[in-house]
Scaffold this motif. Structure first.
Motif, PDB file in Angstrom:
ATOM      1  N   THR A   6      26.168  11.787  51.341  1.00  0.00           N
ATOM      2  CA  THR A   6      25.332  12.531  52.287  1.00  0.00           C
ATOM      3  C   THR A   6      23.868  12.386  51.858  1.00  0.00           C
ATOM      4  N   GLY A   7      22.969  12.599  52.802  1.00  0.00           N
ATOM      5  CA  GLY A   7      21.546  12.415  52.493  1.00  0.00           C
ATOM      6  C   GLY A   7      21.256  10.955  52.176  1.00  0.00           C
ATOM      7  N   ALA A   8      22.020  10.062  52.793  1.00  0.00           N
ATOM      8  CA  ALA A   8      21.938   8.627  52.452  1.00  0.00           C
ATOM      9  C   ALA A   8      20.598   8.009  52.847  1.00  0.00           C
ATOM     10  N   GLN A  11      15.658   9.610  49.143  1.00  0.00           N
ATOM     11  CA  GLN A  11      15.271   8.857  47.953  1.00  0.00           C
ATOM     12  C   GLN A  11      16.475   8.570  47.053  1.00  0.00           C
ATOM     13  N   LEU A  12      17.213   9.612  46.704  1.00  0.00           N
ATOM     14  CA  LEU A  12      18.346   9.449  45.796  1.00  0.00           C
ATOM     15  C   LEU A  12      19.565   8.895  46.524  1.00  0.00           C
ATOM     16  N   GLY A  13      19.805   9.407  47.744  1.00  0.00           N
ATOM     17  CA  GLY A  13      20.965   8.945  48.518  1.00  0.00           C
ATOM     18  C   GLY A  13      20.929   7.446  48.729  1.00  0.00           C
ATOM     19  N   VAL A  32      23.500  11.361  61.079  1.00  0.00           N
ATOM     20  CA  VAL A  32      24.973  11.271  61.142  1.00  0.00           C
ATOM     21  C   VAL A  32      25.614  12.600  60.767  1.00  0.00           C
ATOM     22  N   LEU A  33      25.036  13.246  59.755  1.00  0.00           N
ATOM     23  CA  LEU A  33      25.652  14.473  59.252  1.00  0.00           C
ATOM     24  C   LEU A  33      24.613  15.556  58.990  1.00  0.00           C
ATOM     25  N   GLU A  34      24.685  16.613  59.817  1.00  0.00           N
ATOM     26  CA  GLU A  34      23.829  17.786  59.614  1.00  0.00           C
ATOM     27  C   GLU A  34      24.639  18.783  58.775  1.00  0.00           C
ATOM     28  N   CYS A  56      23.813  14.148  48.284  1.00  0.00           N
ATOM     29  CA  CYS A  56      22.384  13.949  47.977  1.00  0.00           C
ATOM     30  C   CYS A  56      21.503  14.576  49.055  1.00  0.00           C
ATOM     31  N   ALA A  57      22.115  15.265  50.024  1.00  0.00           N
ATOM     32  CA  ALA A  57      21.328  15.881  51.095  1.00  0.00           C
ATOM     33  C   ALA A  57      20.835  17.248  50.651  1.00  0.00           C
ATOM     34  N   ALA A  58      19.601  17.557  51.002  1.00  0.00           N
ATOM     35  CA  ALA A  58      19.043  18.881  50.703  1.00  0.00           C
ATOM     36  C   ALA A  58      17.707  19.004  51.396  1.00  0.00           C
ATOM     37  N   LEU A  59      17.279  20.234  51.618  1.00  0.00           N
ATOM     38  CA  LEU A  59      15.895  20.470  52.022  1.00  0.00           C
ATOM     39  C   LEU A  59      15.095  20.533  50.727  1.00  0.00           C
ATOM     40  N   THR A  60      14.345  19.453  50.456  1.00  0.00           N
ATOM     41  CA  THR A  60      13.727  19.292  49.134  1.00  0.00           C
ATOM     42  C   THR A  60      12.246  19.663  49.111  1.00  0.00           C
ATOM     43  N   ASP A  61      11.673  19.971  50.273  1.00  0.00           N
ATOM     44  CA  ASP A  61      10.262  20.357  50.327  1.00  0.00           C
ATOM     45  C   ASP A  61      10.159  21.820  49.858  1.00  0.00           C
ATOM     46  N   ALA A  74      20.437  27.677  54.813  1.00  0.00           N
ATOM     47  CA  ALA A  74      21.392  27.043  55.744  1.00  0.00           C
ATOM     48  C   ALA A  74      21.768  25.657  55.229  1.00  0.00           C
ATOM     49  N   THR A  75      20.793  24.940  54.639  1.00  0.00           N
ATOM     50  CA  THR A  75      21.048  23.579  54.162  1.00  0.00           C
ATOM     51  C   THR A  75      21.574  23.575  52.728  1.00  0.00           C
ATOM     52  N   ASN A  76      20.804  24.198  51.838  1.00  0.00           N
ATOM     53  CA  ASN A  76      21.044  24.037  50.397  1.00  0.00           C
ATOM     54  C   ASN A  76      22.171  24.919  49.856  1.00  0.00           C
ATOM     55  N   SER A 126      17.962  28.912  46.726  1.00  0.00           N
ATOM     56  CA  SER A 126      18.927  28.309  47.669  1.00  0.00           C
ATOM     57  C   SER A 126      19.747  27.218  46.978  1.00  0.00           C
ATOM     58  N   LYS A 127      19.135  26.478  46.067  1.00  0.00           N
ATOM     59  CA  LYS A 127      19.871  25.433  45.340  1.00  0.00           C
ATOM     60  C   LYS A 127      20.890  26.056  44.383  1.00  0.00           C
ATOM     61  N   LEU A 128      20.506  27.152  43.743  1.00  0.00           N
ATOM     62  CA  LEU A 128      21.474  27.853  42.890  1.00  0.00           C
ATOM     63  C   LEU A 128      22.621  28.373  43.760  1.00  0.00           C
TER      64      LEU A 128
HETATM   65  N1  NAP Z   1      12.889  14.910  44.458  1.00  0.00           N
HETATM   66  C1  NAP Z   1      12.898  15.597  43.337  1.00  0.00           C
HETATM   67  O1  NAP Z   1      11.911  15.611  42.580  1.00  0.00           O
HETATM   68  C2  NAP Z   1      14.118  16.383  42.934  1.00  0.00           C
HETATM   69  C3  NAP Z   1      14.081  17.153  41.743  1.00  0.00           C
HETATM   70  C4  NAP Z   1      15.220  17.864  41.380  1.00  0.00           C
HETATM   71  C5  NAP Z   1      16.350  17.828  42.166  1.00  0.00           C
HETATM   72  N2  NAP Z   1      16.344  17.094  43.318  1.00  0.00           N
HETATM   73  C6  NAP Z   1      17.555  17.097  44.132  1.00  0.00           C
HETATM   74  O2  NAP Z   1      17.985  15.757  44.310  1.00  0.00           O
HETATM   75  C7  NAP Z   1      18.646  15.619  45.572  1.00  0.00           C
HETATM   76  C8  NAP Z   1      18.085  14.416  46.306  1.00  0.00           C
HETATM   77  O3  NAP Z   1      16.703  14.609  46.525  1.00  0.00           O
HETATM   78  P1  NAP Z   1      15.740  13.422  47.012  1.00  0.00           P
HETATM   79  O4  NAP Z   1      14.648  13.310  46.034  1.00  0.00           O
HETATM   80  O5  NAP Z   1      16.547  12.233  47.386  1.00  0.00           O
HETATM   81  O6  NAP Z   1      15.139  14.104  48.346  1.00  0.00           O
HETATM   82  P2  NAP Z   1      14.909  13.501  49.797  1.00  0.00           P
HETATM   83  O7  NAP Z   1      14.335  12.130  49.693  1.00  0.00           O
HETATM   84  O8  NAP Z   1      14.149  14.557  50.528  1.00  0.00           O
HETATM   85  O9  NAP Z   1      16.357  13.357  50.384  1.00  0.00           O
HETATM   86  C9  NAP Z   1      17.061  14.433  50.942  1.00  0.00           C
HETATM   87  C10 NAP Z   1      17.741  13.956  52.192  1.00  0.00           C
HETATM   88  O10 NAP Z   1      18.465  15.057  52.744  1.00  0.00           O
HETATM   89  C11 NAP Z   1      18.310  15.010  54.150  1.00  0.00           C
HETATM   90  N3  NAP Z   1      18.489  16.346  54.729  1.00  0.00           N
HETATM   91  C12 NAP Z   1      17.595  17.372  54.775  1.00  0.00           C
HETATM   92  N4  NAP Z   1      18.136  18.416  55.410  1.00  0.00           N
HETATM   93  C13 NAP Z   1      19.398  18.048  55.762  1.00  0.00           C
HETATM   94  C14 NAP Z   1      20.443  18.694  56.446  1.00  0.00           C
HETATM   95  N5  NAP Z   1      20.308  19.956  56.911  1.00  0.00           N
HETATM   96  N6  NAP Z   1      21.595  18.022  56.657  1.00  0.00           N
HETATM   97  C15 NAP Z   1      21.736  16.742  56.207  1.00  0.00           C
HETATM   98  N7  NAP Z   1      20.772  16.065  55.568  1.00  0.00           N
HETATM   99  C16 NAP Z   1      19.619  16.725  55.345  1.00  0.00           C
HETATM  100  C17 NAP Z   1      16.920  14.479  54.392  1.00  0.00           C
HETATM  101  O11 NAP Z   1      16.828  13.913  55.669  1.00  0.00           O
HETATM  102  P3  NAP Z   1      15.495  14.091  56.559  1.00  0.00           P
HETATM  103  O12 NAP Z   1      14.355  13.693  55.665  1.00  0.00           O
HETATM  104  O13 NAP Z   1      15.732  13.175  57.695  1.00  0.00           O
HETATM  105  O14 NAP Z   1      15.459  15.534  56.923  1.00  0.00           O
HETATM  106  C18 NAP Z   1      16.767  13.461  53.260  1.00  0.00           C
HETATM  107  O15 NAP Z   1      17.120  12.168  53.686  1.00  0.00           O
HETATM  108  C19 NAP Z   1      18.490  16.965  46.273  1.00  0.00           C
HETATM  109  O16 NAP Z   1      19.654  17.728  46.077  1.00  0.00           O
HETATM  110  C20 NAP Z   1      17.339  17.618  45.532  1.00  0.00           C
HETATM  111  O17 NAP Z   1      17.423  19.030  45.597  1.00  0.00           O
HETATM  112  C21 NAP Z   1      15.267  16.367  43.719  1.00  0.00           C
END
Ligand code: NAP
Length: 282
Positions: A6-8, A11-13, A32-34, A56-61, A74-76, A126-128
C-alpha cells in the motif's frame, strides 16, 4: 509469496516495490486503495489474497495532520485497523511502517523499542494509534519505526535543501531537532527481509548515525560538492511550524540487533550513493 504494497506511489512504497522485483506484487497507490475506506480495503485485500501486506501508506504531512486530526486518524489509525482486519481474515502477515515521532524527544539517548511512546503531535498520536490498532486486530504483524526518510528525487529533504541552496534561499536550518536520516531503498530492503521471513514484533530500523537537521543539510551540500558556509542555524520556534516535533528522536535498533539482523550502513554512505559519487543534485 504474494505481497500487497500500500502507498505504492509514495517515497518508501515505490522503493519497496522496486526491491520486490520478481515476486508477485500488487502495488496499490492511493488511487487504487483508500485506506480510510473500509469496504475498499476489504475488496482489494480479499481479491488479491496476499500472504503479506506491506503498509507504506500514511498521511505523512506532519503539519497537515495537526490542522486536520480527523483525516490523520482516519488514515493513520483507523485505516490500519481496516487493513489489519482484512489481513487477519486471510491469515496474512502485516508489515507496517511507523515513526520516531511517537516519542516526545525529552530523552538524551536513542529510543529503543521498549521505551514508552509519548507523541507530541497529531501525526505522532495518529501513528501510535495505528500501531495499537494493528496489534489489536491482527495476530501476525511487524511494526517498523523509522525516521527522516530520504530517497525520492524532487520531493524529499535532500532535494529541498539542494533546490533552496541553488536559489540562494537557504539561510538557516533547524539545529534543535536530532534524529537518524534513513535512505528509502535501505529501509525497503529491511522491510522485504521482515516480510519474506514473516518476522513478528516491533523494530526500529534506520541508517546508522544521528544528526541535527542542520548537520544533515550541511552533509547534503558537502557531498554534492557545494559550499555550505552560508547556511546558519535556526530554532524550531523561529521556524514556527504548526506541529511540534520531538527535539531528540534518534532510534536505537535494539530489537533488530538482538534478532541478529544486520545494521544498516551509515546515512552519509547512503547519501553519497544517492547523490551519485559527490556529483550534482538529484
Ligand atoms: N518521510 C519520513 O521522513 C518518515 C519518517 C518516519 C516515518 N515515516 C513513515 O514511513 C511511511 C512511508 O512514508 P513516505 O516517506 O513514503 O511518505 P509518502 O511519500 O508521503 O508516501 C505515503 C503514501 O501514502 C499515500 N496515502 C496518503 N493517504 C492515504 C490514504 N488515506 N489511503 C491510501 N494511501 C494514502 C500517499 O498518496 P498521496 O500522496 O497520493 O496522497 C503517498 O503515496 C509512512 O508510514 C510514514 O509515516 C516517514
Amino acid at each position: 509469496m504474494r505481497i500487497l504494497v500500500t502507498g505504492a506511489g509514495g517515497q518508501l512504497g515505490s522503493a519497496a516495490v522496486a526491491r520486490l522485483g520478481g515476486r508477485e506484487v500488487l502495488a496499490a497507490d492511493h488511487a487504487v486503495l483508500e485506506l480510510a475506506d473500509r469496504e475498499r480495503v476489504e475488496q482489494v485485500v480479499g481479491a488479491f489474497a496476499p500472504d503479506v501486506v506491506l503498509n507504506c501508506a500514511a498521511l505523512t504531512d506532519v503539519d497537515a495532520c495537526e490542522r486536520d486530526p480527523d483525516l490523520a486518524y482516519a488514515t493513520n489509525a483507523l485505516g490500519v485497523r481496516h487493513l489489519a482486519v482484512a489481513a487477519e481474515r486471510l491469515g496474512a502477515h502485516v508489515v507496517h511502517v511507523s515513526t520516531d515521532y511517537v516519542f516526545d524527544g525529552s530523552q538524551r539517548r536513542p529510543y529503543h523499542e521498549w521505551d514508552d511512546p509519548a507523541p507530541v503531535s497529531e501525526y505522532g498520536r495518529s501513528k501510535l494509534g495505528g500501531e495499537l490498532e494493528l496489534a489489536r486486530h491482527c495476530r501476525s504483524w511487524a511494526v517498523v519505526r523509522t525516521s527522516w526518510v530520504f530517497g525520492r528525487r524532487g520531493s524529499d529533504f535532500v532535494s529541498w535543501v539542494l533546490d533552496a541552496h541553488r536559489r540562494g534561499e537557504l539561510r538557516g536550518l533547524v539545529d534543535d531537532q536530532t534524529s537518524c536520516p534513513t535512505y528509502a531503498p535501505d529501509l525497503a530492503a529491511a522491510l522485504v527481509r521482515l516480510a519474506a521471513g514473516r518476522l513478528p514484533g516491533l523494530f526500529h530500523v534506520r541508517n546508522e548515525g544521528a544528526c541535527s537537521r542542520h548537520r544533515f543539510g550541511v552533509d547534503v551540500l558537502e557531498l554534492a560538492g557545494r559550499d555550505p558556509s552560508g547556511v546558519g542555524t535556526i530554532t524550531s520556534a523561529e521556524l514556527g511550524r504548526p506541529a511540534a516535533r520531538p527535539a531528540y528522536s534518534a532510534l536505537d535498533d535494539r530489537a533488530w540487533r538482538l534478532a541478529g539482523l544486520p545494521p544498516l550502513r551509515h546515512y552519509r554512505e547512503a547519501l553519497a550513493e544517492y547523490l551519485g559519487d559527490g556529483g550534482e543534485a538529484p
